[in-house]
Scaffold this active site. Structure first.
Site, PDB file in Angstrom:
ATOM      1  N   HIS A 230       0.942  -1.264  -0.025  1.00  0.00           N
ATOM      2  CA  HIS A 230       0.045   0.014  -0.100  1.00  0.00           C
ATOM      3  C   HIS A 230       0.674   1.088   0.154  1.00  0.00           C
ATOM      4  O   HIS A 230       0.635   2.089  -0.686  1.00  0.00           O
ATOM      5  CB  HIS A 230      -0.877  -0.010   1.350  1.00  0.00           C
ATOM      6  CG  HIS A 230      -2.246  -0.782   0.884  1.00  0.00           C
ATOM      7  ND1 HIS A 230      -2.270  -2.058   1.253  1.00  0.00           N
ATOM      8  CD2 HIS A 230      -3.503  -0.317   0.952  1.00  0.00           C
ATOM      9  CE1 HIS A 230      -3.538  -2.323   1.029  1.00  0.00           C
ATOM     10  NE2 HIS A 230      -4.251  -1.397   0.811  1.00  0.00           N
TER      11      HIS A 230
ATOM     12  N   HIS B 222       0.568  -2.849   9.666  1.00  0.00           N
ATOM     13  CA  HIS B 222       2.021  -3.011   9.171  1.00  0.00           C
ATOM     14  C   HIS B 222       2.700  -2.038  10.400  1.00  0.00           C
ATOM     15  O   HIS B 222       1.972  -1.426  11.049  1.00  0.00           O
ATOM     16  CB  HIS B 222       2.252  -2.218   7.926  1.00  0.00           C
ATOM     17  CG  HIS B 222       2.025  -2.988   6.403  1.00  0.00           C
ATOM     18  ND1 HIS B 222       2.775  -3.937   6.187  1.00  0.00           N
ATOM     19  CD2 HIS B 222       1.039  -2.732   5.967  1.00  0.00           C
ATOM     20  CE1 HIS B 222       2.203  -4.323   5.063  1.00  0.00           C
ATOM     21  NE2 HIS B 222       1.062  -3.821   5.023  1.00  0.00           N
TER      22      HIS B 222
END
Length: 526
Positions: free
Chosen positions: A139, A190
């Site tokens: 991302h 993350h």
């Protein structure tokens, strides 16, 4: 792999040998060096998540995460081609393909897990998001590469955008990339290491496309037949050398899909440039479009027709290939011409490929569009998951439990001792009052998988995290693995199928849709 091998935990589970057994030393060594950083930052990320989490931010970051996926870009990138911005479309395809491929390459190379849950809670609108490894963040790579490329174009001397519009677009770009990158931390998907390295990769890819993209386009569009054949050769080599992961991870699937997209957009652009439909201005190979001639209604119909062409290709080609390829693969397998990948079932072990495969696809199936629209219309719908969700999560949970057990046995545990407790050598231990971060660290490795549940605003606490699920410290590896969602069976023919289907999508966008537009009266009048 036989059925019994799939039912039992891997032999390496009883210690920390799984990855040392599966990975060569040159891959295992950097993994072990980076793993402590991921473990170290996890309780701090959980502390941050607790401090800032609100129902509104949950909805915002879960929704905006969709804008950083390659699915989002794959759905909307064709619009640039059909609206006359062919060069910009090619540039974005190149940077997104490079970002997805190389971030997936590193993920499968190092096999690093996401930060543990608990203590983190994973907030997402995508059920498959946690199935991949964590390092680096795709991302972040996608968002930063697009942002850097867009800002470089807006600040270029060749930009024809007015200063006011340029400023507005740059502000939107900065807000976009900030939302995506910070959202990966907020949503517990993350850690800092993941997004920092992903962002650096994205910045380098964006700058590379801005600096050398025009020269590459010039080579592609003016190449001879021999010159253009270099592209598929390089693509096939990159797909072949993509590292095999230690666990069943869908990173390779995304890498193959975007390798196919790159192949299709370059060869397709080269072919279209030689057709009578192509415009030479503003750049060679431009798909004809003029808003003044078509207007809003015809432009909208043009886009709908183009999207239908793409989905028609996908809906027809994929099942056809899955039906005709298995016999071909079985023949090639007998001749010893196939190089099977781990976690992909070879054609000799099955007769047919099920038609209802649950895919981790870049482009959704046509039947999935209504559910996607519903999701977009209800941004407050999101799932909050606590506990291991993938094989990589399960192995990391078990490894961290083993780490704590060994520290406890050696007297090196970081947990606060009871008052008056002594070290093994008789020296009194110094009592340390637990901090919030200590409490979060205490949760690490203690999670049992829970089904993701759709949360409502009233059920999301504003100042404290959801309580971690109860777990049994005596639960063995088999129990942990029996509770996670097992990946579906993957078939060897899917690799070639995905490569062909996704290579065909840009071919349809560039070479099939424009003649269709002309045929039904949606072309640009002369």
């Amino acid at each position: 792999m036989g059925k019994g091998a799939m039912d039992e935990p891997d032999a390496g589970l009883r210690s920390l040998n799984h990855y040392s057994n599966r990975l060569p030393l040159w891959r295992y060594w950097p993994r072990q060096k980076l793993l402590p950083l991921i473990r170290y930052e996890t309780p701090y990320l959980a502390w941050m998540q607790e401090k800032v989490r609100t129902p509104t931010l949950d909805s915002y970051f879960a929704f905006t995460a969709n804008l950083g996926t390659h699915t989002f870009f794959m759905v909307f990138l064709p619009f640039l081609f059909w609206c006359g911005h062919t060069s910009l479309g090619r540039g974005l395809v190149h940077i997104l393909a490079a970002g997805v491929f190389f971030s997936g390459f590193i993920k499968d190379l190092l096999c690093l897990p996401r930060p543990l849950s608990p203590p983190l809670q994973r907030i997402t609108m995508s059920g498959s998001a946690a199935l991949e490894y964590g390092f680096p963040s795709t991302h972040s790579t996608n968002a930063v590469s697009v942002a850097v490329y867009a800002i470089a174009l807006l600040n270029s001397p060749d930009s024809t955008v007015s200063p006011q519009t340029s400023l507005a677009l740059q502000i939107v770009t900065y807000l976009y990339v900030t939302s995506i990158v910070l959202g990966r931390l907020y949503c517990g998907m993350h850690g800092m290491l993941d997004v920092v390295i992903g962002s650096i990769m994205g910045a380098l890819i964006g700058l590379a496309q801005f600096s050398w993209g025009p020269a590459f386009d010039e080579y592609i569009l003016s190449a001879s037949l021999k010159g253009i054949l270099v592209v598929p050769i390089i693509i096939l080599i990159l797909v072949r050398i993509h590292p095999e992961p230690a666990d069943s991870c869908p990173c390779f699937d995304d890498s193959v899909a975007f390798a196919g997209v790159t192949l299709g957009v370059d060869v397709g652009s080269w072919y279209f440039t030689q057709s009578s439909l192509a415009w030479a201005e503003p750049l060679p190979g431009t798909i004809p479009y003029r808003y003044e001639s078509l207007g809003l209604a015809k432009t909208a119909i043009r886009l709908v027709v183009g999207v239908l062409c793409v989905f028609a290709w996908r809906e027809i080609t994929k099942p056809t290939l899955l039906r005709i390829l298995p016999p071909v693969f079985r023949s090639l397998e007998k001749l010893g011409l196939l190089l099977p990948r781990r976690f992909f079932t070879t054609a000799s072990q099955y007769t047919t490929v099920p038609s209802n495969l649950k895919d981790h696809d870049v482009l959704p199936n046509f039947s999935e569009i209504p559910s996607l629209i519903t999701t977009m219309r209800h941004p407050r719908r999101r799932a909050v998951s606590i506990g291991p969700q993938s094989e990589a999560d399960a192995y990391e949970t078990l490894a961290y439990r083993e780490k704590r057990r060994r520290e406890s046995q050696s007297g090196g545990t970081r947990e606060s001792p009871a008052d008056g407790e002594n070290k093994p050598n008789g020296t009194p231990l110094v009592f340390r009052k637990p901090t919030t971060v200590d409490e979060y660290e205490h949760m690490m490795g203690r999670g049992s998988p829970q089904s993701a549940a759709v949360e409502t605003d009233s059920s999301i606490p504003r100042s404290s995290p959801l309580p971690p699920p109860e777990y049994d410290t005596r639960a063995d590896e088999k129990e942990v693995f029996s509770q996670i969602k097992k990946p579906r069976v993957r078939y060897d023919v899917e690799v070639v199928t995905k490569l062909v289907v996704y290579a065909g999508i840009p071919w349809v966008v560039i070479n099939v849709a424009p003649p269709v537009f002309e045929l039904i009266g949606l072309g640009v009048p002369l």
